[in-house]
Design a protein around this motif. Structure first.
Motif, PDB file in Angstrom:
ATOM      1  N   SER A 515       0.838  -1.190   0.000  1.00  0.00           N
ATOM      2  CA  SER A 515       0.000   0.000   0.000  1.00  0.00           C
ATOM      3  C   SER A 515       0.878   1.245   0.000  1.00  0.00           C
ATOM      4  O   SER A 515       2.069   1.187   0.318  1.00  0.00           O
ATOM      5  N   ASN A 669      -3.112   5.724  -9.011  1.00  0.00           N
ATOM      6  CA  ASN A 669      -4.312   4.913  -8.753  1.00  0.00           C
ATOM      7  C   ASN A 669      -5.489   5.834  -8.528  1.00  0.00           C
ATOM      8  O   ASN A 669      -5.374   7.070  -8.573  1.00  0.00           O
ATOM      9  N   GLU A 671      -7.211   6.528  -5.799  1.00  0.00           N
ATOM     10  CA  GLU A 671      -7.145   7.389  -4.619  1.00  0.00           C
ATOM     11  C   GLU A 671      -6.349   8.666  -4.918  1.00  0.00           C
ATOM     12  O   GLU A 671      -6.762   9.776  -4.548  1.00  0.00           O
ATOM     13  N   GLU A 675      -7.516  12.829  -5.059  1.00  0.00           N
ATOM     14  CA  GLU A 675      -6.804  13.908  -4.380  1.00  0.00           C
ATOM     15  C   GLU A 675      -6.484  15.038  -5.356  1.00  0.00           C
ATOM     16  O   GLU A 675      -6.616  16.222  -5.019  1.00  0.00           O
ATOM     17  N   HIS A 693      -5.310  -0.565  -4.664  1.00  0.00           N
ATOM     18  CA  HIS A 693      -5.985   0.343  -3.724  1.00  0.00           C
ATOM     19  C   HIS A 693      -7.366   0.789  -4.234  1.00  0.00           C
ATOM     20  O   HIS A 693      -8.361   0.582  -3.554  1.00  0.00           O
ATOM     21  N   MET A 694      -7.431   1.420  -5.399  1.00  0.00           N
ATOM     22  CA  MET A 694      -8.722   1.779  -5.994  1.00  0.00           C
ATOM     23  C   MET A 694      -8.598   1.616  -7.500  1.00  0.00           C
ATOM     24  O   MET A 694      -7.847   2.343  -8.146  1.00  0.00           O
ATOM     25  N   GLU A 698     -13.961   1.480  -9.561  1.00  0.00           N
ATOM     26  CA  GLU A 698     -14.267   2.192  -8.310  1.00  0.00           C
ATOM     27  C   GLU A 698     -14.119   3.700  -8.498  1.00  0.00           C
ATOM     28  O   GLU A 698     -14.926   4.491  -7.983  1.00  0.00           O
ATOM     29  N   LEU A 699     -13.088   4.111  -9.227  1.00  0.00           N
ATOM     30  CA  LEU A 699     -12.876   5.539  -9.471  1.00  0.00           C
ATOM     31  C   LEU A 699     -14.055   6.139 -10.234  1.00  0.00           C
ATOM     32  O   LEU A 699     -14.586   7.196  -9.852  1.00  0.00           O
ATOM     33  N   THR A 702     -17.159   6.517  -8.103  1.00  0.00           N
ATOM     34  CA  THR A 702     -17.044   7.660  -7.204  1.00  0.00           C
ATOM     35  C   THR A 702     -17.274   8.968  -7.952  1.00  0.00           C
ATOM     36  O   THR A 702     -17.969   9.878  -7.461  1.00  0.00           O
TER      37      THR A 702
END
Length: 884
Positions: A515, A669, A671, A675, A693-694, A698-699, A702
């Motif tokens: 991670s 990624n 996440e 940001e 991680h994502m 998933e992105l 979101t």
């Protein structure tokens, strides 16, 4: 209605309960249901009050009411019938419940034990309207068929019908009462029946005798019945010989008052303990087991009393001769003699057979040796085939890497072109390394791998291998530490290539599955006769079900919800096989979501003659992307593009392609992408699907939930060419989907068009006053509408056509085909077949149908064989496997 002891008047009926003020006649609806709101949807049938409160019987069990607290309890599951018509509690705190179809229930609330009495126990009917007790230990039960008197202790039932003096055999559900002096009133179809229970106290049974009036045996040899009545009377017992399989016994109760209403019961002592009840005055018994029994027969008169005189008839079922002890003993003696004789003959035969088999074994051994030689030849041919294929792959790779190397060495080459050529060469070399791995596996299948040991300066070699991954660790903010605890002047005899392959695989996996801001520690220890290298990470760990298989060739995790990160399943398999060749041991310990520790222990072979320390270039860590790309944009009028890609080389390649046309921001990624979106304005996004991680899906999910980002154009750029993944991405709301490898010109064209269309939509919104959400969700809403319409048609008409679907969503067939290809990315027939197959899998997984043909026809496939073929191709499993 019901008046409680507090002089409050209660009223209840279909789905209501209220109180009535007797002075003003005001009605107040009851509201204190507490957690028992089910009472509001029931039919209230009667009330009964005791020291615990008011008991309310309904068509959904019994509720207990406290006038101050409201409803405090509900009883239903312990009763065989939910509909309780009436309730009575006797002085022993036993509740007696009248049910609609369940007979009479005796409920001991202390032990919560329920005992049921029905027609099998002598009641005239199972629908009972009320329960009242007299002073003599009897309960009076009006029913759909007669009035019953039930003794609470003996459970004896007396039934009273019109011939006994009541106006009609059927009573009313609500017309019943008992006055203080004990007199009972029951309303029925013929009027009201009124009496005092004391008038029935002296009623006696006639004690009518039960007599045998007929007896027949069935002879199985001729299939005829034989009258044996007088034999039974003379012998007072029934004897059944082996050929007499059944008998018929007829009896009669010597009471000629309505004989058709008499009931009988019988029990075979020694075979069963329960009574069998019947309206017929005869019984037929078939196939009794061998042995001795006693047949009990009793009768019940019209008034419900059972006759005091029972029939007790001994029954003997004789065994056939072959089951008697002397016959069995004789048979065993003969059998022993025969076996002894057979053993003697068999021994002689086996001796002769042994000689023959020895000759046959010699002949077949020669055949097996010949076949083994042929298999060895085939194995060598297979190995040569893999070697030839691998060499054929190496040849074009050489033609790729060599010219590129020449181009790179030329002076004056544009820096951007040089970087692209470096990327091509590096990946070509990586592909060449994979080919070498396949060659190693092929060689090991053909013959054991050999060690090529040379003297190496061990500390320098470890530093060199460790440095190769520093760039990746720095780029992903992973703490990357080397702990060297061995002799700093150690020289070993080592197969350098195999050793490097093992350690590089362990380091690459530790970093890849870690991670952000994680940690990887490498420990190198020198033991007495071995070297120990430990690679410890704080990553995602390995699922316990996967742990025993991670060193198997081509193994891929089958656990759900695992990150989509790819992998061929070759690296660890090769590492394990190289470790064994080096006479070492490679092991792993792991905890899910906590990290893994790989340990490599190998023999310490100290070199006799040291060599000069290893020198040469070591790989320097790759520099992170320029901060200006991540933290801000140069305001030069270019559109702002966010590239979300975890592979540094692919990230760099995309940067080289798009940099002249876009102002770039880079993220490794999902996440990191979120940001960046919170800090700066973005006009378009290019994202990979497989990331740690994502991931890409998933992105996108979101983004589509966020009001500021949901209209951003998104291009999915991935190596996953699965139609299901593409359909899922389009459902979420992605704008475009490209496969790797891709055309740079095509990518640029699509990005420019998406940005242009996005800007046009924003201008149109400003002119028309439309909301962002309306335009963004239009495509997603159309896909959802298409899916719902297809599923509805499949449910109502499994054999629907494309024309039916077009009519359902109000489009022409031609327009529907074009729009499906444009938005969904699949042809109409492909989409409909996908929906049919998904529905079939759902049916099979739920085991809603029993045969493959049923499932096939239910989803619109007329040919079962074709359905099986396409289903197996789509899901990798035959439909029949779901039904096992």
């Amino acid at each position: 209605m019901f008046a409680s002891k507090s002089e409050k008047l209660w009223a209840g009926g279909r789905e209501f309960l209220c109180t009535v003020d007797t002075a003003t006649l005001d009605i107040e609806l009851f509201t204190k249901y507490n957690n028992f709101n089910s009472l509001q949807n029931t039919i209230i049938l009667s009330f009964f009050e005791d020291e615990d409160g008011i008991w309310i019987t309904t068509n959904n069990g019994i509720y207990l009411l406290d006038e101050d607290k409201g409803i405090v309890d509900h009883f239903v599951n312990q009763f065989p019938r939910k509909k309780i018509l009436h309730l009575y509690k006797d002085k022993d705190d036993i509740f007696w419940l009248a049910t609609d179809g369940g007979g009479l229930l005796r409920w001991d609330r202390t032990s919560d034990k329920v005992q049921q009495f029905t027609r099998k126990q002598g009641l005239s009917n199972d629908v009972i309207y009320a329960v009242y007790e007299d002073d003599y230990g009897y309960l009076w039960l009006p029913s759909q068929y007669g009035l019953m008197r039930f003794h609470k202790q003996t459970y004896q039932v007396n039934v009273y019908l019109p011939e006994d003096g009541i106006p009609h055999q059927e009573f009313n559900r609500l017309s019943h009462a008992q006055v203080p002096d004990g007199r009972l009133y029951f309303g029925g179809l013929g009027g009201v029946t009124s009496f005092h229970p004391k008038d029935f106290v002296e009623e006696k049974s006639d004690n009518t005798h039960l007599q045998i009036v007929g007896f027949e045996k069935l002879n199985s040899r001729n299939g005829q019945n034989k009258d044996c009545f007088y034999d039974l009377i003379d012998n007072q017992c029934i004897v059944l010989r082996p050929h007499e399989k059944s008998f018929r016994l007829e009896f009669a109760l010597l009471n000629y008052k309505s004989p058709k209403d008499n009931r009988y019961a019988y029990r075979i002592e020694g075979l069963e303990s329960e009574w069998t009840y019947t309206q017929e005055n005869y019984l037929r018994l078939n196939g009794l087991p061998y042995g001795n029994y006693t047949l009990h027969v009793k009768a019940q008169e019209l008034n419900g009393q059972w006759s005091q005189h029972h029939l007790l008839i001994p029954v003997e079922v004789l065994k056939p001769i072959y089951l008697r002890w002397w016959f069995i003993a004789l048979s065993l003696a003969i059998l022993i003699l025969l076996v002894f004789q057979m053993i003697r003959q068999r021994t002689k035969k086996l001796q002769a057979e042994t000689v023959r088999l020895e000759l046959e074994v010699a002949r077949r051994t020669a055949t097996i040796e010949k076949q083994a030689a042929e298999l060895q030849v085939l194995s060598e041919q297979k190995s040569r085939f893999f070697l030839n294929v691998a060499h054929d792959l190496r040849t074009p790779l050489t033609f790729i890497t060599t010219p590129i190397s020449l181009f790179i060495e030329e002076k004056g080459l544009d820096e951007r072109v040089k970087k692209l050529l470096e990327s091509i060469r590096k990946n070509a070399n990586h592909l060449l390394g994979m080919v070498e791995s396949i060659l190693d596996l092929s060689r090991e299948d053909r013959q054991p791998l050999a060690l090529e040991e040379k003297t190496v300066y061990f500390p320098k070699l470890i530093e060199h291998i460790f440095s190769l991954q520093e760039a990746y660790a720095n780029m992903h903010d992973i703490q990357y530490n080397l702990h060297y605890r061995a002799n700093k002047h150690l020289y070993l005899m080592l197969d350098k290539a195999k050793f490097e392959k093992i350690i590089q695989n362990l380091l690459a996996n530790a970093l890849k599955y870690n991670s952000k801001e994680g940690k990887v520690d490498v420990y190198v220890e020198e033991l007495h006769s071995t070297m120990r290298i430990e690679v410890k990470d704080t990553g995602v760990g390995i699922h316990p079900n996967d742990l025993p298989h991670i060193f198997e060739r081509y193994f891929q995790s089958k656990q759900p919800n695992m990150p989509i990160q790819g992998g061929s399943g070759i690296g660890l398999a090769i590492a394990q096989e190289y470790a064994q060749v080096m006479q070492g041991e490679l092991t792993v310990e792991s905890r899910l979501n906590e990290g893994s520790t790989f340990t490599f222990i190998f023999p310490k072979k100290v070199a006799d003659t040291p060599i000069a320390e290893v020198s040469g270039n070591t790989l320097q860590p790759l520099q992170k992307a320029q901060e200006s790309s991540k933290n801000g944009h140069i305001k030069n009028g270019k559109p702002h593009l966010l590239i979300v890609e975890d592979n540094l080389e692919m990230q760099d390649l995309l940067q080289q392609i798009t940099n002249p046309y876009f102002e770039l921001a880079l993220a490794e990624n999902g996440e990191a992408a979120l940001e960046i979106l919170q800090k700066q304005s973005i006009d378009c996004i290019v994202t990979d699907l497989m990331m740690p991680h994502m991931d890409g899906l998933e992105l996108i999910t979101t983004l589509k939930k966020h009001s500021l980002w949901q209209s951003l154009p998104v291009v999915m750029l991935t190596a996953r060419a699965n139609e299901q993944d593409k359909l899922q991405a389009l459902r979420i709301g992605i704008d475009d989907y490209l496969y790797k490898p891709f055309s740079p010109q095509e990518l640029l064209t699509r990005l420019q068009n998406l940005v242009k269309n996005h800007q046009s939509r924003k201008n149109y919104q400003r002119l028309e006053g439309l909301t962002e959400e309306t335009l963004v969700s239009a495509k997603q809403q159309w896909i959802e509408r298409l899916e719902k319409s297809t599923i509805l048609l499949l449910k109502n008409n499994p054999e629907f056509t494309l024309l039916d679907l077009a009519d359902e969503i109000n489009l022409s067939e031609r327009h529907l085909r074009r729009k499906m290809k444009e938005i969904v990315g699949m042809s109409a027939n492909e989409y409909i077949r996908e929906v049919r197959l998904q529905k079939a899998r759902q049916i099979l997984e739920q085991k809603a149908m029993n045969t493959i043909s049923e499932v096939s026809y239910a989803v619109g496939f007329s040919s079962v064989s074709y359905f099986t073929k396409v289903f197996t191709e789509r899901f990798g499993r035959r439909p029949s496997e779901y039904l096992l």
